[in-house]
Motif scaffolding. Sequence first.
Motif, mmCIF file in Angstrom:
data_model
loop_
_atom_site.group_PDB
_atom_site.id
_atom_site.type_symbol
_atom_site.label_atom_id
_atom_site.label_comp_id
_atom_site.label_asym_id
_atom_site.label_seq_id
_atom_site.Cartn_x
_atom_site.Cartn_y
_atom_site.Cartn_z
ATOM 1 N N MET A 105 0.832 -1.188 0.000
ATOM 2 C CA MET A 105 0.000 0.000 0.000
ATOM 3 C C MET A 105 0.872 1.246 0.000
ATOM 4 N N LEU A 106 0.288 2.298 -0.550
ATOM 5 C CA LEU A 106 0.991 3.571 -0.497
ATOM 6 C C LEU A 106 0.808 4.174 0.894
ATOM 7 N N PRO A 107 1.869 4.628 1.517
ATOM 8 C CA PRO A 107 1.744 5.195 2.856
ATOM 9 C C PRO A 107 1.066 6.550 2.828
ATOM 10 N N VAL A 108 0.430 6.892 3.947
ATOM 11 C CA VAL A 108 -0.269 8.161 4.044
ATOM 12 C C VAL A 108 0.724 9.318 4.102
ATOM 13 N N CYS A 109 1.884 9.056 4.623
ATOM 14 C CA CYS A 109 2.891 10.112 4.763
ATOM 15 C C CYS A 109 3.455 10.593 3.434
ATOM 16 N N ILE A 135 1.351 -2.689 -6.042
ATOM 17 C CA ILE A 135 0.780 -1.915 -4.946
ATOM 18 C C ILE A 135 -0.718 -2.195 -4.902
ATOM 19 N N LYS A 136 -1.204 -2.361 -3.689
ATOM 20 C CA LYS A 136 -2.622 -2.602 -3.473
ATOM 21 C C LYS A 136 -3.212 -1.457 -2.656
ATOM 22 N N ASP A 143 -3.592 12.296 0.181
ATOM 23 C CA ASP A 143 -2.480 13.200 0.424
ATOM 24 C C ASP A 143 -1.687 13.528 -0.835
ATOM 25 N N PHE A 144 -1.965 12.806 -1.935
ATOM 26 C CA PHE A 144 -1.290 13.161 -3.188
ATOM 27 C C PHE A 144 -1.646 14.588 -3.607
ATOM 28 N N GLY A 145 -2.761 15.114 -3.120
ATOM 29 C CA GLY A 145 -3.160 16.466 -3.476
ATOM 30 C C GLY A 145 -2.260 17.536 -2.930
#
Length: 557
Positions: A1-5, A23-24, A30-32
């Motif tokens: 998974m992509l981390p939130v950070c 990646i799942k 947060d990419f914004g």
Amino acid sequence: MLPVCIGNFSTSLIRFYANSCKIKGRIPNDFGNLSSLLDLDLSANSLARSIPTTIGNLRNLQRFDFSNNKLTGFIGDHICKLQHLGDIYLGQNQLSGSLPNCLGNITSLREIHLGSNKLSSNIPPSLGNLHDLVVLDLSSNNMVGSLGPEFGNLKVATLIDLSVNQFSNEIPREIGGLPTLVHLSLKHNKLQGCIPNSESNMVGLEFLDLSNNNISGIIPMSLEKLQNLKHFNVSVNKLYGEIPLRGPFKNLSSQFFNYNQALCGSSRFSIPPCPTSTKHRLNKKRLLVLFLLLGIILLFALITSVCVWIRYRIRKRAPQQADSLSAIIREKISYYELLQATDALSESNVISSGIKVFNLQVDEAFRSFDTECEVLRNVRHRNLVKVITSCSNLDFKDLVLDYMPNGKKLVIPQTNVNAQENEVNPTHGMRTHNRAHTLEPVPTLGVPPVPTSLPRAPRTNVNHPLTTQRDISNAEFSMRAQMRKFASALLDDLVLECKGAMLNWELDFASLTVDIQQVEEKKKKIAESKEKDKKEKRARSTDRNPSQQQGGNWGKK
């Protein structure tokens, strides 16, 4: 998974690539926060759920690739905030719904890849505003509706793939206005109508697939102009008619034309040969008639040209003769000049005399003299002197002949006298006796020389153009008699021709009269038959009611 950070990365981050990393999960909101991001690639993973709305905050984003994932949901209007976006890759997902209408406002778009999804709407008309669009891939969806004329605005498009959808109605003619188009696939739809002739204008086309539709009509022969065409598939349709043979069709196999209604053509396509159509035969007949008309016109023009040329040559020669005769024909000679030239019609100037009887009881008696003079004036023979004019009144009639000066040489034809050259004097002749008039045209001929033992007649006014001879030898009399016979024969021929013409006219008039009489007799017979029928009907009606008539008679008694 992509981390939130991931949203804590530096705002100066320009590119983020994480493709094919297995990646799942979901794409973090947060990419914004990565406001300077230009290129985002998360393709070929197992990302699920919907596209986050925070993507609309990436105002500088020029390209994002989320293809080959498991994304679901709708394509939201937040994408329309990306005014610098050039490429969209969302293919091979499970996106549904409709395309946002504002998509046409992103005029910077160059490529749109939305194939292999579950989109189920119409193509928005605003898509025609993307004048710089190069690639449009909407294949393998559930899109419906018609293909609108806005496709004609995609002037720089090289690839349009709308295959495996539910599009219906006709192929728009405007699609032929895309000269740079290389790949066009419309297979597996519900398209109807004919193949537009305008497709022959797509000179750069290399791939054209119209298979598995309901297209009818013929394959346009104009497609032979597409020299770059390498793939052409129209199988499983309702096409009929002849398959083109030239241009790119020379290298196509039969499988691209299978399962159609009634295609025909070359045996290499495994189809029956085409019969000669009625239209083709009519065109041949029209061409034949056209060629015949052209031939007739050319022949008529040639004949007319020859006639004009001959007439021109005749007119070119005629003035010389006309000029030489005009002074004679048009010359007017008065009675006073005749008296002066012949010493008041002296007996010493008489050549010969004769009798011409006119029936004065006929109104046209005196006019016959003018008619005979006109005939003599038009007679031409090498042994006859030309008649110039005539002079006449109630007591006098005269012919004026052509003046033959001394020294003129002629040869006597068909006489017992040896043909010799001799001097000839001009001649005139006319005597009047009461109501009988002499009319003698005198030929000017060469005669043997007169013996010296015979006296020669004195000449009067030798230098005057109108003079006569007095004494004539026996040989000369005989020759003149022959010439009179000759002139008389000519006149008789003319009279016979005139009588023949009159007889033909009388016969035609008589036949016309007979026809009119026959018509009148038929009318009379018809009238008689009608009257007879009326009488018979009356008699029958009388026979049918005898008892009534008898009862009427008894009542009267």
